[in-house]
Design a protein around this motif. Structure first.
Motif, short mmCIF file in Angstrom:
data_model
loop_
_atom_site.label_atom_id
_atom_site.label_comp_id
_atom_site.label_asym_id
_atom_site.label_seq_id
_atom_site.Cartn_x
_atom_site.Cartn_y
_atom_site.Cartn_z
N GLY A 19 29.09 10.11 52.04
CA GLY A 19 29.19 11.07 50.79
C GLY A 19 28.06 12.13 50.87
N VAL A 20 27.58 12.23 52.08
CA VAL A 20 26.37 13.35 52.07
C VAL A 20 26.91 14.37 52.92
N GLY A 21 27.55 15.72 52.47
CA GLY A 21 27.83 16.69 53.46
C GLY A 21 28.95 16.35 54.46
N ASP A 51 16.85 6.73 47.22
CA ASP A 51 16.34 8.00 46.58
C ASP A 51 16.49 9.08 47.68
N ALA A 52 16.25 8.85 48.91
CA ALA A 52 16.34 9.98 50.04
C ALA A 52 17.70 10.39 50.02
N GLU A 53 18.70 9.77 50.33
CA GLU A 53 20.10 10.25 50.26
C GLU A 53 20.59 10.87 48.87
N LYS A 54 20.11 10.46 47.92
CA LYS A 54 20.59 11.17 46.54
C LYS A 54 20.02 12.63 46.60
N ALA A 55 18.76 12.61 47.11
CA ALA A 55 17.84 13.66 47.32
C ALA A 55 18.61 14.98 48.19
N ALA A 56 19.20 14.34 49.04
CA ALA A 56 19.69 15.10 50.16
C ALA A 56 21.17 15.79 49.74
N LYS A 57 22.08 14.82 48.93
CA LYS A 57 22.91 15.38 48.28
C LYS A 57 22.90 16.43 47.38
N GLU A 58 21.88 16.53 46.77
CA GLU A 58 21.27 17.54 45.76
C GLU A 58 20.98 18.96 46.63
N SER A 109 32.96 18.66 47.56
CA SER A 109 33.06 17.59 46.63
C SER A 109 32.31 16.48 46.93
N LYS A 110 31.85 16.22 48.09
CA LYS A 110 31.03 15.12 48.55
C LYS A 110 29.62 15.05 47.94
N SER A 111 29.17 16.44 47.73
CA SER A 111 27.96 16.32 47.21
C SER A 111 27.62 16.65 45.76
N SER A 112 28.99 16.61 44.98
CA SER A 112 28.79 16.90 43.74
C SER A 112 28.96 15.33 42.81
#
Length: 251
Positions: A152-154, A209-216, A248-251
């Motif tokens: 779900g990241v990019g 936390d890192a993956e959540k930040a990457a989505k942002e 959509s993945k990053s939202s």
């Protein structure tokens, strides 16, 4: 060689007054022109990068880097911020005799254009993505290296985790999330350590936390390339529609 052969046949026949020689030359010339013309490459989907120190909200920075020294971040050096930019944040949460917690967070962005001889922007980004994952996995001194897809990241993403012994500075937990969204590659580094007797942070929590930040960060890249975005002009708008899947993945 085609021109030489045609000339030889013409002089041997002697029946057409040189017309076959001229026709062959013209045909060969057209053939050569066709071969020399390079195939067109698909235009890059993303035409610009957001300001690296603005890709994460202040809340995200404060959550991941307690007691952050500068919430606005430290901008990395770049000769062209439209293709390469970075920002980092550092924090040390001191608890007196109970020790301290250190955190370091960095976001690096790399954007590619389509170039003859080098390939399409997206293919170049895919190659760079692989190199970044390999570089993180092959860090000198890294222990307990784990690499896995980040869902779900990019358009594609991989999280590389490992431990790093820094001697007197303690054992560091490193998380590197490499993400590709169209023709942009984001490398988010996040590490931490418990110092002076403090417990080391949990790697699994840091990875989340890192993956959540990457989505942002991915969301920031998408937003910066939307038509009408601040700092964008009509000519800056993507020639190719940015990936709906990535958005959509990053939202």
């Amino acid at each position: 060689m085609a021109l030489t052969a045609a000339a030889a046949c013409s002089s041997g026949s002697g029946d057409d007054g040189g017309k076959s020689d001229s026709g062959a030359s013209s045909s060969a010339s057209k053939g050569a022109e066709g071969k020399d013309k390079p195939a067109s490459l698909e235009a890059a989907a993303y035409k610009q990068l957001p300001a690296a120190c603005k890709v994460l909200s202040e809340k995200t920075v404060e959550d991941l880097v307690p007691k952050v020294e500068d919430k606005s971040g430290k901008t990395g050096k770049s000769t062209d911020v439209t293709t390469r930019s970075s920002c980092s944040w550092t924090g040390l949460d001191t608890n007196g005799v109970d020790g301290s917690q250190f955190r370091w967070l960095s976001a690096s962005l790399m954007r590619f254009e389509s170039e003859q001889g080098l390939g399409s922007a997206e293919d170049r980004a895919k190659d760079y993505f692989k190199k970044q994952v390999a570089a993180a996995s092959g860090t000198e001194g890294a222990k307990n290296v784990k690499s896995e897809p980040a869902a779900g990241v990019g358009d594609q993403a991989t999280t590389v985790r490992y431990d790093l012994d820094k001697g007197k500075l303690g054992d560091y937990k490193q998380q590197t999330v490499v993400t590709r969204i169209e023709n942009v590659v984001v490398t988010l580094d996040y590490n931490g350590a418990g110092l002076a007797g403090e417990k080391a942070p949990k790697a699994t929590d840091m990875a989340k936390d890192a993956e959540k930040a990457a989505k942002e960060v991915v969301a920031s890249v998408t937003a910066a390339n939307k038509e009408g975005a601040e700092g964008a002009s009509p000519s800056d708008s993507p020639s190719k529609k940015p990936s709906d899947k990535a958005s959509s993945k990053s939202s």
